[in-house]
Design an enzyme around this catalytic site. Structure first.
Site, PDB file in Angstrom:
ATOM      1  N   ALA A  62       0.861  -1.182   0.000  1.00  0.00           N
ATOM      2  CA  ALA A  62       0.000   0.000   0.000  1.00  0.00           C
ATOM      3  C   ALA A  62       0.897   1.231   0.000  1.00  0.00           C
ATOM      4  O   ALA A  62       2.061   1.156   0.402  1.00  0.00           O
ATOM      5  CB  ALA A  62      -0.874  -0.012   1.254  1.00  0.00           C
ATOM      6  N   GLU A 104      -0.778  -9.161  -0.982  1.00  0.00           N
ATOM      7  CA  GLU A 104      -2.235  -9.345  -0.861  1.00  0.00           C
ATOM      8  C   GLU A 104      -2.908  -9.291  -2.238  1.00  0.00           C
ATOM      9  O   GLU A 104      -3.857 -10.035  -2.500  1.00  0.00           O
ATOM     10  CB  GLU A 104      -2.816  -8.303   0.097  1.00  0.00           C
TER      11      GLU A 104
END
Ligand code: 3H9
Length: 698
Positions: A62, A104
């Site tokens: 992220a 992820e």
């Protein structure tokens, strides 16, 4: 701006490329681009899609710089769910690194291939958070609970071979990410492979033993930290709940962590670790050649510096005054390298090669005539240093860098004694030099910018964090240290016991309190520093006379078995000693002090306020260029708890106005010690904070 997510076709295969340099972080535009690409893939006639990253790596996670800002749709968890829900199979082709949200995204894909050398991990706990885009639920569905607990609570990445063994990826590929992805996609098409959502796999079996073992490990390795324990709970939830409920529980725990000061501190530490070496004066400046290093002096420090350089692949010639001292230095270095072999950091064959080919000792300075850099680590005396620099000046080639490891002497004066002050710089290592991360690069008045750039290049080779400091007694680290040690001594004189001070500061998060540290370093060090400063000491300063007495009694700390603490049978942690309390009581009496009690909170506040106040002076005077440089010095050289971000970050989070109010209140009793730093006053009156001076562009 170019498109951060590209969509191309290669026959039946759709290629979705994330191109967001430098690390393909999953910022808002990338998240939008991924969703758009999946929609396009579903709408066209491609039969399978491959997601890959452009540049050095797949996806670094992220975008951390967005944390703390208002969230923007689509959120990463929704993006990962959207990939998983794609109506046709999606493959992740991973190279370089898939970390955090990057892994992820790969777990949202139906198949995964990774190239050798790739790092696959969920390092979120090191940032004070947990994998918040399904990582805690999907990982254990592939690997089982024990492996997922290990990976997620430690944050340690795995290599592709291990990842394949534990079920995290399906294949170790060859070539580049594009060719490996295409090859796998075509194989899957040939096999008629279908979508295989990880979220649809059954939940992993519960494993109470693995959970208990993880908890026991964390009690030892993660004391004081919140995120690893939260991460553990999230992974355990995977074994207790269906996927949607598990994802909701992950989100709940993730959101709690986002609100913690630990998250803010750890992310500050992450960014400053990178920013600290970015300085205008060396921006675009090429460092000088650096392969042959000379070290002068083979004591603990010199041998440690030589070891660090050898471990980094440099050639080292160590100068000692006679053969006996040279042999002793060699012995120390051999011991240091043996330690590296034992810890698995160095292969035996490599160690042997280093000792036979890369390392030499000499008693003659002319052995340094072709060295690119010399670092002296001899006795701390201006006279001795000047003598060494005279020798170096005479023998070293033009353009060589002449460095001193002094911890307080005036480097301008040392430089001025040579014919080449522009080549002189301070390289202040911390003992043991082959272990400690910090290197203070002390830039003198006339130091050339490419010499400073060379020092930073050296630090990078040595895998150290270099911090630029200006010339003053103690530079950044020791100057601030002597001030907060002063605060501790004042509290002891006023009534706190050294043991309470240590314990309160351990509770704050320091690995050791100042008096245990003093015992470790040796009480002779502090004594000698006080002697050195005696001539210039302000009469209002407080001298810890009890510490002088301990020195005169031969109680030098751990090395003599007694200092502030008693160390029975070579123990490394000591027991409090009533005799020390008695010495302190005498000192109080002699000074006419009526002792009072301190709370632990008060001890922490005063100690930290002293650290911050002196830190503000160091920044205000330009000794440190930015508050983050002070934070870096304390984090990497002085055991400051990383999760608090550093003293200046701590001050910002605590509130500068309240801190200044306290300092002003204490100033009434002790105007000499507690005079507020002008920079602190300025920031409070401008209603801003230290971070505003860090020059972040994020
Ligand atoms: C996460 O994913 C949360 C999710 O689970 C849930 C969300 C809902 N973001 O290190 P480098 C910058 S948390 C923003 O020198 P390298 C870095 O500051 C994330 N910026 O390169 C530097 O900037 P500058 C989990 C980032 O090749 C530049 O990129 N991921 C990020 O030595 C180059 O970095 C991690 O914790 C980021 N995620 O190493 C991985 N990452 O040039 C964190 C880097 O202005 N990253 N930057 O100074 C790393 O470990 C290393 O950067 C990496 C590359 C190994 C990827």
């Amino acid at each position: 701006m170019t498109d951060p997510v590209r969509y191309d076709r290669e026959g039946d295969v759709a290629l979705i490329t994330v191109a967001n340099p430098p690390v393909n972080a999953l910022g808002h535009a990338v998240r939008q681009g991924l969703v758009a690409a999946i929609e396009r893939f579903e709408a066209d006639d491609a039969r399978i899609a491959v997601i890959l990253g452009e540049g050095r790596l797949f996806i670094g996670g992220a975008d951390i710089s967005e944390f703390g800002k208002p969230p923007a749709d689509p959120w990463l968890p929704d993006v990962v769910n959207r990939i998983e829900a794609a109506t046709k199979p999606v493959v992740a082709a991973i190279h370089g690194a898939a970390l955090g949200g990057g892994l992820e995204v790969a777990l949202g894909c139906h198949y995964r291939v990774a190239l050798p050398g790739t790092k696959l991990g969920l390092p979120e706990v090191t940032l004070g958070i947990l994998p918040g885009a399904g990582g805690t639920q999907r990982t254990p569905r592939l690997t089982g609970l024990p492996k997922a607990l290990e990976m997620i609570t430690s944050g340690t990445p795995v290599d592709p071979k291990t990842a394949q063994e534990i079920g995290l990826i399906d294949r170790v590929g060859e070539g580049d990410a594009r060719s490996a992805g295409l090859a796998y996609a075509r194989d899957l098409l040939e096999q008629g492979a279908e979508r295989r959502p990880v979220g649809a796999l059954p939940k992993p079996a519960a494993d109470a033993d693995a959970v208990a073992a993880t908890e026991a490990t964390l009690q030892k390795t993660a004391k004081g930290l919140v995120s690893p324990f939260h991460a553990m709970k999230a992974v355990v939830a995977a074994s207790e709940m269906e996927i949607d409920a598990g994802l909701a529980e992950e989100r709940r725990l993730f959101n709690e962590l986002m609100e913690t000061p630990q998250r803010e501190g750890l992310i500050h530490a992450f960014f400053l670790e990178r920013k600290v070496s970015q300085l205008p004066e060396i921006d675009g400046v090429a460092p000088r050649e650096l392969s042959k290093v000379g070290v002068i002096g083979g004591g603990t420090m010199g041998a440690g510096i030589a070891t660090a350089a050898l471990l980094a692949g440099l050639t080292v010639t160590l100068i000692e005054r006679d053969d006996e001292a040279a042999a002793k230095a060699r012995g120390t270095i051999e011991k240091n390298l043996a330690g590296a072999v034992k810890r698995g950091k160095l292969a035996e064959a490599k160690r042997d090669a280093i000792l036979s080919d890369a390392f030499a000792t000499s008693t003659d300075y002319s052995a340094l005539s072709d060295a690119d850099l010399a670092i002296e680590a001899v006795f701390e005396s201006m006279e001795v240093k000047k003598e060494v620099f005279g020798q170096l000046d005479a023998v070293m080639k033009p353009g060589a860098v002449l460095a001193t490891n002094t911890s307080y002497l005036d480097i301008d004066e040392i430089a001025g004694s040579t014919s080449r002050p522009a080549d002189v710089i301070g390289l202040h290592f911390f003992s043991p030099a082959h272990v400690m991360k910090l290197l203070e690069v002390v830039v003198a008045d006339k130091t050339a910018n490419d010499v400073t750039a060379t020092a930073f290049a050296l630090a990078k080779k040595l895998r150290k964090i270099a911090v630029r400091a200006g010339v003053c007694d103690g530079f950044i680290g020791n100057r601030i240290l002597s001030h907060y040690r002063g605060a501790a001594d004042r509290m002891v004189l006023e009534g706190a016991s050294p043991y309470q001070v240590d314990s309160a500061l351990r509770d704050f998060g320091f690995a050791m309190g100042p008096y245990a540290v003093a015992d470790l370093a040796g009480l002779d060090i502090g004594f000698m520093t006080r002697q050195r400063k005696e001539a210039t000491r302000d009469p209002r300063d407080v001298v810890p006379t009890w510490a002088d007495e301990l020195y005169h009694m031969g109680r030098l700390g751990q090395k003599t078995g007694r200092g502030y603490y008693i160390y029975e049978g070579g123990a490394r942690t000591g027991e409090p000693d009533p005799e020390v309390e008695a010495l302190v009581a005498q000192a109080r009496e002699a000074a006419g002090v009526i002792p009072r009690s301190f709370t632990d909170g008060e001890i922490q506040r005063r100690y930290m306020a002293a650290m911050v106040n002196e830190g503000a002076r160091v920044v205000g005077e330009g000794i440190a260029q930015r508050p983050l440089d002070v934070d870096a010095v304390k984090l990497f050289g002085y055991g400051f708890p990383r999760y608090r971000g550093g003293p200046m970050k701590w001050a910002d989070m605590t509130g500068l106005a309240g801190l200044l109010d306290d300092i002003r209140a204490w100033e009434k009793d002790d105007p000499y010690f507690w005079a507020p730093a002008p920079l602190l006053e300025q920031l409070v009156s401008d209603n801003t904070n230290f971070d505003s001076l860090n020059g972040w562009e994020r």
